[in-house]
Design an enzyme around this catalytic site. Structure first.
Site, short mmCIF file in Angstrom:
data_model
loop_
_atom_site.label_atom_id
_atom_site.label_comp_id
_atom_site.label_asym_id
_atom_site.label_seq_id
_atom_site.Cartn_x
_atom_site.Cartn_y
_atom_site.Cartn_z
N ARG A 19 -18.42 49.09 36.83
CA ARG A 19 -17.00 49.86 36.85
C ARG A 19 -17.35 50.81 38.09
NH1 ARG A 19 -13.26 47.04 35.34
NH2 ARG A 19 -13.06 46.43 32.97
N ALA B 25 -11.03 42.76 27.81
CA ALA B 25 -9.77 43.38 28.06
C ALA B 25 -9.30 42.99 29.38
CB ALA B 25 -10.09 44.97 27.98
N GLU C 190 -6.99 36.90 28.08
CA GLU C 190 -8.26 37.70 28.70
C GLU C 190 -9.50 37.19 27.75
OE1 GLU C 190 -8.57 39.78 31.27
OE2 GLU C 190 -6.42 39.57 31.89
N GLU D 49 -12.56 36.10 30.24
CA GLU D 49 -13.71 36.87 30.18
C GLU D 49 -14.92 36.31 29.55
OE1 GLU D 49 -12.81 41.23 29.63
OE2 GLU D 49 -11.69 41.32 31.79
N GLU E 175 -16.06 40.74 37.60
CA GLU E 175 -16.11 39.88 36.83
C GLU E 175 -17.26 38.85 37.11
OE1 GLU E 175 -12.30 38.55 35.93
OE2 GLU E 175 -11.52 40.49 35.15
#
Length: 177
Positions: A56, A68, A85, A89, A135
């Site tokens: 992040r 998320a 999602e 993910e 990701e």
């Protein structure tokens, strides 16, 4: 609302400046206009929660989180977004879904509302999803729910959405027992 101006048009979010009547006068507040989001507390048959870790940039750190994603498809139901999602993910699906809690994430700085779902009856997706950017190197870990709650309360996990979801799930499952 007396006036609302777009200050910055971003790739994902915009920044707005609103002038509002407040009390006896007026105030101006700037904030991030957010699409909204969903998060998933996926719990398996061993009472483990699925956590992901990804980079992040604003915190310059790989953060432990719940799967998320944004509500960035116009008209998409939040539950459908959560199902999408989780598969995108973590390459898993869930047979059972229930809304757990919704929360404003940072009401002093943005208008994001996140809807957190509890997903159970977990199974592997039929195919792995292609991931890119942050990701691309997501780390997936199944952690005992009680260990995740302990980590939140001990300050070892700092993500607010993870904290809300894990603690709400632990309480819900305890109350059902």
């Amino acid at each position: 609302m007396l006036q609302s101006d777009l200050v910055y048009k971003g790739w994902v979010w915009d920044v707005r400046s609103d002038r509002v009547a407040y009390g006896e006068g007026e105030i101006v507040r700037e904030y991030v206009a957010h699409t909204g989001a969903v998060a998933i507390v996926a719990v398996d048959e061993k009472d483990r929660v699925l956590l992901i870790q990804q980079y992040r940039h604003p915190i310059r750190h790989r953060d432990w989180e719940l799967p998320a994603g944004l509500l960035d498809i116009p008209g998409e139901d939040p539950l459908v977004a959560a199902q999408r999602e989780l598969a995108e993910e973590a390459d898993v699906t869930a047979a059972h879904w229930e809304h757990l809690v919704s929360s404003w994430t940072t009401p002093g700085g943005n208008d994001e509302m996140i809807h957190i779902y509890l997903a159970t009856g977990i199974s592997a997706s039929e195919a792995a999803h292609v991931r890119e950017d942050e990701e691309a190197d997501i780390r997936v870990e199944w952690v005992p729910l009680s260990d995740a709650a302990d980590a939140v309360l001990a300050g070892r996990m700092h993500n607010g959405i993870l904290s809300i979801g894990v603690l709400a799930t632990e309480r819900l499952l305890r109350d059902r027992a």
